[in-house]
Design an enzyme around this catalytic site. Structure first.
Site, mmCIF file in Angstrom:
data_model
loop_
_atom_site.group_PDB
_atom_site.id
_atom_site.type_symbol
_atom_site.label_atom_id
_atom_site.label_comp_id
_atom_site.label_asym_id
_atom_site.label_seq_id
_atom_site.Cartn_x
_atom_site.Cartn_y
_atom_site.Cartn_z
ATOM 1 N N CYS A 110 -16.949 -2.797 -1.088
ATOM 2 C CA CYS A 110 -16.970 -3.255 0.507
ATOM 3 C C CYS A 110 -17.780 -2.248 0.817
ATOM 4 O O CYS A 110 -17.021 -2.531 2.584
ATOM 5 C CB CYS A 110 -15.376 -3.075 0.798
ATOM 6 N N HIS A 126 -12.267 -1.334 7.426
ATOM 7 C CA HIS A 126 -12.386 -2.532 7.059
ATOM 8 C C HIS A 126 -10.614 -2.507 6.730
ATOM 9 O O HIS A 126 -9.803 -2.212 6.732
ATOM 10 C CB HIS A 126 -12.747 -1.561 5.458
ATOM 11 N N ASN A 172 -8.479 -8.894 1.763
ATOM 12 C CA ASN A 172 -9.736 -8.364 1.709
ATOM 13 C C ASN A 172 -10.918 -9.281 1.144
ATOM 14 O O ASN A 172 -10.841 -9.507 0.423
ATOM 15 C CB ASN A 172 -9.387 -6.825 0.686
HETATM 16 C C1 LIG Z 1 -2.414 -2.602 -4.589
HETATM 17 C C2 LIG Z 1 -1.044 -1.452 -4.217
HETATM 18 C C3 LIG Z 1 -0.870 -2.685 -2.226
HETATM 19 C C4 LIG Z 1 -0.380 -1.305 -4.590
HETATM 20 O O1 LIG Z 1 0.996 -1.162 -3.992
HETATM 21 P P1 LIG Z 1 2.145 0.816 -4.718
HETATM 22 O O2 LIG Z 1 2.986 0.646 -3.920
HETATM 23 O O3 LIG Z 1 0.328 2.028 -5.403
HETATM 24 O O4 LIG Z 1 2.315 0.130 -6.441
HETATM 25 P P2 LIG Z 1 2.170 1.148 -7.902
HETATM 26 O O5 LIG Z 1 0.946 0.518 -8.085
HETATM 27 O O6 LIG Z 1 2.594 2.062 -7.710
HETATM 28 O O7 LIG Z 1 2.821 -0.122 -7.757
HETATM 29 C C5 LIG Z 1 4.417 -0.153 -7.841
HETATM 30 C C6 LIG Z 1 5.047 -1.699 -8.766
HETATM 31 O O8 LIG Z 1 5.224 -2.815 -8.537
HETATM 32 C C7 LIG Z 1 4.600 -3.606 -9.375
HETATM 33 N N1 LIG Z 1 3.571 -4.418 -8.868
HETATM 34 C C8 LIG Z 1 1.623 -4.723 -9.087
HETATM 35 N N2 LIG Z 1 1.482 -5.223 -8.156
HETATM 36 C C9 LIG Z 1 2.629 -6.518 -7.555
HETATM 37 C C10 LIG Z 1 2.733 -7.308 -7.611
HETATM 38 N N3 LIG Z 1 1.540 -8.501 -6.645
HETATM 39 N N4 LIG Z 1 4.049 -7.790 -7.076
HETATM 40 C C11 LIG Z 1 5.139 -7.897 -7.789
HETATM 41 N N5 LIG Z 1 5.339 -6.012 -8.007
HETATM 42 C C12 LIG Z 1 4.229 -5.538 -8.041
HETATM 43 C C13 LIG Z 1 3.867 -2.545 -10.441
HETATM 44 O O9 LIG Z 1 3.118 -3.567 -11.458
HETATM 45 C C14 LIG Z 1 5.058 -1.126 -10.515
HETATM 46 O O10 LIG Z 1 5.970 -2.054 -11.638
HETATM 47 P P3 LIG Z 1 6.563 -0.308 -12.479
HETATM 48 O O11 LIG Z 1 6.738 0.119 -10.927
HETATM 49 O O12 LIG Z 1 7.473 -1.521 -12.277
HETATM 50 O O13 LIG Z 1 5.083 -0.456 -13.142
HETATM 51 C C15 LIG Z 1 -1.515 -0.466 -3.304
HETATM 52 O O14 LIG Z 1 -2.187 0.567 -4.428
HETATM 53 C C16 LIG Z 1 -2.896 -0.522 -2.758
HETATM 54 O O15 LIG Z 1 -2.591 -0.818 -1.713
HETATM 55 N N6 LIG Z 1 -4.045 0.356 -3.143
HETATM 56 C C17 LIG Z 1 -4.925 0.001 -2.574
HETATM 57 C C18 LIG Z 1 -5.908 -1.260 -3.068
HETATM 58 C C19 LIG Z 1 -7.296 -1.709 -2.329
HETATM 59 O O16 LIG Z 1 -7.105 -1.537 -1.102
HETATM 60 N N7 LIG Z 1 -8.590 -1.895 -3.318
HETATM 61 C C20 LIG Z 1 -9.600 -2.886 -2.260
HETATM 62 C C21 LIG Z 1 -10.288 -0.978 -1.546
HETATM 63 S S1 LIG Z 1 -11.544 -1.991 -0.964
#
Ligand SMILES: CC(C)(COP(=O)(O)OP(=O)(O)OC[C@H]1O[C@@H](n2cnc3c(N)ncnc32)[C@H](O)[C@@H]1OP(=O)(O)O)[C@@H](O)C(=O)NCCC(=O)NCCS
Length: 331
Positions: free
Chosen positions: A119, A252, A282
């Protein structure tokens, strides 16, 4: 890498963007995987994203953006002698998307190549184009950032599917009298690469060609919040500028929570931040040029404005640049 722009003044003189027509809302996604609009909005701030049609590839998304950028700069395609395309979703590994675009746009004198920095690709490409122009190797560059991530997402994986969208932007770079780019800070940490990767996309996992994106969301979140702040602070210090001088902040567009965190930590007035992740998700290398184009439409990109851009993503990579905007651009 960090440095101030000590060569001849180079600026962005044209800007254009393009997204596919098809809108995919959170409710649409909730019919494909186990998720809800509330979860996606609360964790990411994303409401909808654009998705390419089955027959559309990177060049199809990039072409309209390139044409708009050339038109906004008022230059002929044939006068471009450098074309860099930042993407992780080229039409194919070779020929490069840049070579295909140079042909479609009729740029017979252009050096054309693709650049892969996740990205952050658009920030890396800007730095390269700046250096080639400032060093006198090239006279006029077209820099494209874009991705069609919908083609490499796992449509059964809710943790990645909700985050990404398709889109591209393009800018023309050329010499100006004063102002323009002030400096760049770019970095990479391959040790963190497995947090966001496409394992079967090259010569490594050739026997098991898994060509879908894999991500450790929590690790990427921690990385993103850290580098958005540190990279911006480094480039401001290197250029002898303060955060109060920043008129337009273009981070970003990964996630509203990440952007809000960086904005708070840097102490930037939220009114100066460009946010469109709610409408596009994104878009990887397309994110910063798409956000710049939104700032142009809002009338925020006026001559003399100090613009701070920071990208981060797969690699893991990051990159910032400061530019003193030089062009009057129609909204
Ligand atoms: C991906 C992201 C939104 C997840 O949010 P989070 O608060 O970290 O959530 P977690 O990964 O800890 O997951 C929490 C729970 O939600 C669940 N979950 C994940 N995606 C889900 C979705 N789309 N809908 C519902 N539940 C979801 C997980 O399975 C997890 O369940 P569990 O507790 O039963 O295991 C967050 O980690 C994030 O924004 N990361 C950066 C990603 C990014 O920007 N990538 C590109 C960079 S260029």
């Amino acid at each position: 890498m960090i440095g101030t722009a000590n060569g001849r003044p180079i600026s962005i003189t044209g800007l254009g963007a393009h997204v596919p027509d098809r809108v995919l809302t959170n409710d649409d996604i909730s019919r494909l995987v186990d998720t809800t609009d509330e979860w996606i909005m609360e964790r990411t701030g994303i409401r909808e994203r654009r998705i390419a049609a089955p027959e559309e590839a990177m060049t199809d998304i990039a072409l309209p953006a390139c044409r708009r950028a050339l038109e906004s700069a008022g230059v002929e395609p044939g006068s471009i002698d450098l074309l860099i395309v930042a993407t992780v979703t080229p039409d194919m590994t070779f020929p490069s998307t840049a070579a295909l675009l140079a042909d479609a746009l009729v740029m017979p004198d252009a050096a054309a190549y693709d650049l892969s920095a996740g990205c952050t690709g658009f920030m890396y490409a800007l730095a390269q184009a700046y250096a080639m122009l400032a060093g006198g190797l090239a006279k006029r560059a077209l820099v494209v950032g874009g991705d069609v991530l919908s083609k490499i997402l796992d449509w059964h994986d809710r943790s990645t599917l909700v985050l990404f969208g398709d889109g591209a932007g393009a800018v023309v770079l050329e010499m100006v009298e004063t102002g323009g780019f002030l400096g760049f800070e770019l970095g990479a940490d391959g040790a963190g690469g497995v947090s966001l990767w496409l394992p079967g996309s090259g010569s490594r996992h050739f026997e098991e060609p898994d060509r879908l994106v894999k991500m450790n969301g929590r690790e990427v979140f921690k990385f993103a919040t850290r580098v958005l702040v540190s990279s911006a602070e480094k480039i401001l210090a290197e250029c002898g500028r303060t955060v109060d001088e920043v008129d337009v902040y273009v981070p970003h567009q990964a996630n509203v929570r990440i952007i809000d965190h960086a904005t708070r930590r840097l102490g930037i007035d939220p009114e100066r931040v460009v946010v469109n992740v709610d409408r596009y998700g994104n878009t990887s290398s397309g994110s910063i040029p798409l956000a710049l184009d939104d700032a142009r439409r809002d009338g925020r990109l006026a001559p003399g404005k100090l613009v701070l851009m920071t990208g981060m993503g797969a690699g893991l990579t990051w990159g910032s640049s400061l530019i003193e905007w030089t062009e009057e651009m129609a909204a």
